[in-house]
Design an enzyme around this catalytic site. Sequence first.
Site, PDB file in Angstrom:
ATOM      1  N   SER A 176      36.364   3.375 -28.932  1.00  0.00           N
ATOM      2  CA  SER A 176      36.955   2.075 -28.632  1.00  0.00           C
ATOM      3  C   SER A 176      38.170   2.257 -27.751  1.00  0.00           C
ATOM      4  O   SER A 176      38.920   3.231 -27.883  1.00  0.00           O
ATOM      5  CB  SER A 176      37.357   1.356 -29.928  1.00  0.00           C
ATOM      6  OG  SER A 176      38.074   0.170 -29.650  1.00  0.00           O
ATOM      7  N   THR A 208      13.108  -0.188 -48.091  1.00  0.00           N
ATOM      8  CA  THR A 208      12.130  -1.076 -47.471  1.00  0.00           C
ATOM      9  C   THR A 208      12.779  -2.442 -47.353  1.00  0.00           C
ATOM     10  O   THR A 208      13.534  -2.856 -48.253  1.00  0.00           O
ATOM     11  CB  THR A 208      10.840  -1.167 -48.317  1.00  0.00           C
ATOM     12  OG1 THR A 208      11.158  -1.646 -49.622  1.00  0.00           O
ATOM     13  CG2 THR A 208      10.155   0.191 -48.425  1.00  0.00           C
ATOM     14  N   HIS A 209      12.544  -3.136 -46.230  1.00  0.00           N
ATOM     15  CA  HIS A 209      13.222  -4.416 -45.958  1.00  0.00           C
ATOM     16  C   HIS A 209      14.743  -4.237 -45.891  1.00  0.00           C
ATOM     17  O   HIS A 209      15.495  -5.166 -46.158  1.00  0.00           O
ATOM     18  CB  HIS A 209      12.880  -5.464 -47.019  1.00  0.00           C
ATOM     19  CG  HIS A 209      11.420  -5.736 -47.163  1.00  0.00           C
ATOM     20  ND1 HIS A 209      10.749  -6.696 -46.444  1.00  0.00           N
ATOM     21  CD2 HIS A 209      10.489  -5.144 -47.956  1.00  0.00           C
ATOM     22  CE1 HIS A 209       9.469  -6.705 -46.783  1.00  0.00           C
ATOM     23  NE2 HIS A 209       9.283  -5.758 -47.686  1.00  0.00           N
ATOM     24  N   GLU A 220      22.463   5.060 -29.221  1.00  0.00           N
ATOM     25  CA  GLU A 220      22.561   3.822 -28.449  1.00  0.00           C
ATOM     26  C   GLU A 220      21.994   4.014 -27.041  1.00  0.00           C
ATOM     27  O   GLU A 220      21.272   3.144 -26.528  1.00  0.00           O
ATOM     28  CB  GLU A 220      24.022   3.372 -28.375  1.00  0.00           C
ATOM     29  CG  GLU A 220      24.555   2.822 -29.683  1.00  0.00           C
ATOM     30  CD  GLU A 220      26.044   2.520 -29.650  1.00  0.00           C
ATOM     31  OE1 GLU A 220      26.525   1.924 -30.614  1.00  0.00           O
ATOM     32  OE2 GLU A 220      26.718   2.894 -28.664  1.00  0.00           O
ATOM     33  N   SER A 225      -3.182   5.944   3.923  1.00  0.00           N
ATOM     34  CA  SER A 225      -2.189   5.571   2.917  1.00  0.00           C
ATOM     35  C   SER A 225      -2.864   5.089   1.640  1.00  0.00           C
ATOM     36  O   SER A 225      -2.342   5.256   0.533  1.00  0.00           O
ATOM     37  CB  SER A 225      -1.272   4.467   3.455  1.00  0.00           C
ATOM     38  OG  SER A 225      -0.581   4.910   4.608  1.00  0.00           O
ATOM     39  N   ASN A 226      -4.062   4.493   1.805  1.00  0.00           N
ATOM     40  CA  ASN A 226      -4.738   3.881   0.667  1.00  0.00           C
ATOM     41  C   ASN A 226      -5.270   4.898  -0.339  1.00  0.00           C
ATOM     42  O   ASN A 226      -5.549   4.540  -1.480  1.00  0.00           O
ATOM     43  CB  ASN A 226      -5.885   2.996   1.154  1.00  0.00           C
ATOM     44  CG  ASN A 226      -5.394   1.846   2.002  1.00  0.00           C
ATOM     45  OD1 ASN A 226      -4.191   1.641   2.130  1.00  0.00           O
ATOM     46  ND2 ASN A 226      -6.312   1.106   2.584  1.00  0.00           N
ATOM     47  N   HIS A 237       1.135  15.401  15.993  1.00  0.00           N
ATOM     48  CA  HIS A 237       0.981  13.963  15.806  1.00  0.00           C
ATOM     49  C   HIS A 237       0.986  13.604  14.316  1.00  0.00           C
ATOM     50  O   HIS A 237       0.274  14.216  13.515  1.00  0.00           O
ATOM     51  CB  HIS A 237      -0.316  13.477  16.456  1.00  0.00           C
ATOM     52  CG  HIS A 237      -0.328  12.012  16.749  1.00  0.00           C
ATOM     53  ND1 HIS A 237      -0.572  11.064  15.778  1.00  0.00           N
ATOM     54  CD2 HIS A 237      -0.109  11.325  17.917  1.00  0.00           C
ATOM     55  CE1 HIS A 237      -0.516   9.858  16.317  1.00  0.00           C
ATOM     56  NE2 HIS A 237      -0.225   9.994  17.627  1.00  0.00           N
ATOM     57  N   LYS A 294      38.165   5.233 -33.831  1.00  0.00           N
ATOM     58  CA  LYS A 294      36.796   4.751 -33.984  1.00  0.00           C
ATOM     59  C   LYS A 294      35.841   5.653 -33.200  1.00  0.00           C
ATOM     60  O   LYS A 294      36.095   6.020 -32.054  1.00  0.00           O
ATOM     61  CB  LYS A 294      36.669   3.318 -33.471  1.00  0.00           C
ATOM     62  CG  LYS A 294      35.369   2.622 -33.826  1.00  0.00           C
ATOM     63  CD  LYS A 294      35.452   1.130 -33.447  1.00  0.00           C
ATOM     64  CE  LYS A 294      34.243   0.377 -33.968  1.00  0.00           C
ATOM     65  NZ  LYS A 294      33.013   0.764 -33.271  1.00  0.00           N
ATOM     66  N   ASN A 316      31.605   6.069 -32.266  1.00  0.00           N
ATOM     67  CA  ASN A 316      30.336   5.330 -32.251  1.00  0.00           C
ATOM     68  C   ASN A 316      29.138   6.264 -32.091  1.00  0.00           C
ATOM     69  O   ASN A 316      29.268   7.365 -31.558  1.00  0.00           O
ATOM     70  CB  ASN A 316      30.339   4.309 -31.105  1.00  0.00           C
ATOM     71  CG  ASN A 316      31.426   3.269 -31.256  1.00  0.00           C
ATOM     72  OD1 ASN A 316      31.817   2.925 -32.366  1.00  0.00           O
ATOM     73  ND2 ASN A 316      31.935   2.779 -30.134  1.00  0.00           N
ATOM     74  N   SER A 318       0.812  -1.216   0.000  1.00  0.00           N
ATOM     75  CA  SER A 318       0.000   0.000   0.000  1.00  0.00           C
ATOM     76  C   SER A 318       0.845   1.265   0.000  1.00  0.00           C
ATOM     77  O   SER A 318       0.323   2.361  -0.225  1.00  0.00           O
ATOM     78  CB  SER A 318      -0.895   0.028   1.249  1.00  0.00           C
ATOM     79  OG  SER A 318      -0.074   0.069   2.419  1.00  0.00           O
TER      80      SER A 318
END
Length: 466
Positions: A313, A182-183, A326, A135-136, A124, A319, A321, A99
């Site tokens: 690298s 395409t493909h 990514e 809490s619910n 309090h 190199k 990237n 909960s």
Amino acid sequence: MTADTRVERDSMGALDVPASALWGAQTQRAIQNFPPTGLHMPRAFIRALGLIKHAAAAANADLGDLPRDLAAAIQAAALEVAEGRHDAHFPVDVFQTGSGTSSNMNANEVIATLAARALSRPVHANDHVNMSQSSNDVVPTAIHVAAALLLAEHLLPALLRLRTVLAARAAEFADVVKTGRTHLMDAMPITLAQELDGWRAQIDNAAARLRSVTMRLHKLAQGGTAVGTGINARPEFGAVFARALAADTGIGFSASDNYFEALSSQDTAVELSGQLKVLAVSLTKIANDLRWMNSGPLAGLAEIALPVLQPGSSIMPGKVNPVVPESVAMIAAQVIGNDATITMGAASGNFQLNVMLPVIAYNLLQSVELLAIGSINLADHALAGFTVNQARLSDALARNPILVTALNPVIGYEKGAAIAKKAYAEGRPVLEVAAEMTQLSVDELRRLLDPKTLTEGGIQDAGCTA
């Protein structure tokens, strides 16, 4: 009790708590009961708890149930929590009671301690800070509030930045023609602007989908208390609370139309997560297209060059990237995984309460934050700065045998296929081969096979002269 601890009490008895801690006994029990995983409730969630306690104190004071001076002290302490001034005093692990009671009580205890110091008298945690609440209903409300604020303040602005960059770059490359694919195989030409505009439309659609969720996200469970009946809260508390929170945040929050649904289900969290997943899929597509277009620089497509940001690298000198696409693809993978967790968590609503609220909150808010970060990074460190390899694009276009498709209405499919095969086999331009195999003049072939014209669609009329 030692010099380093003090004694705190709750309904289960006395407990030693670190002397410097702002929390009390219930938070300390949670620390002991739930071994730390290193995953704590997100800053956005703690902020939402502070805002909820601030609005609840205002509502209770307005309804005459909380003295004004006490309400003011609670509100001042709650704002400190919302602002992040006491995050170190929210140690409860994500993997706690389903909960989220431990996190709610953590907020109640910290705010009670701060208010008590300000007033120089006891405050309090339950009777005062948690007045008219459970809490619910607090934790489902906090999920909605935190997500709504992150959307409004971070993700939607990030998407606006991303689509603005895409639109600007599309305008810049309106006359840059490239080979469509395409493909992953050569297809008819398109402009780079058309490609970028497709991405821009994905982002616009993602933003629209996210905005469509907000009418449900802005409906709050607060006022439903323990099971949805509103026990221990005035009937009007939910509406008064929502108005106070709306005034504090500038977001149009309102009380839920059905507290039983609001406490027992997390359907809106699932809906939002689903739309976040769609955005993750869109970003993955854009990131992967950028990676393919940037591939090389010699053995790949090398259509564009992404900004050079860091060595690629530890062993291969020189190199570089596509690090930003990514990282965005990894963010998308995380969000898609989070969606599975949220879905399983939301399916765990038993009778009057969902009991996986903390893990739903953690994953949902992380997804929103990650997508905002990834969108800005993709816009500013990949899309805004890439350059075009015009020579590579032109060379690929000139040798693309698929251009013969434009001649189909004039010479027919079969002869077009024969021209394409011969051009490909001999590594010659389609125009040169077509001039040999048809009765069309070179000038007419240049007109019919002009790549820029072909990006505009339609049939280029030349009559059936083959």
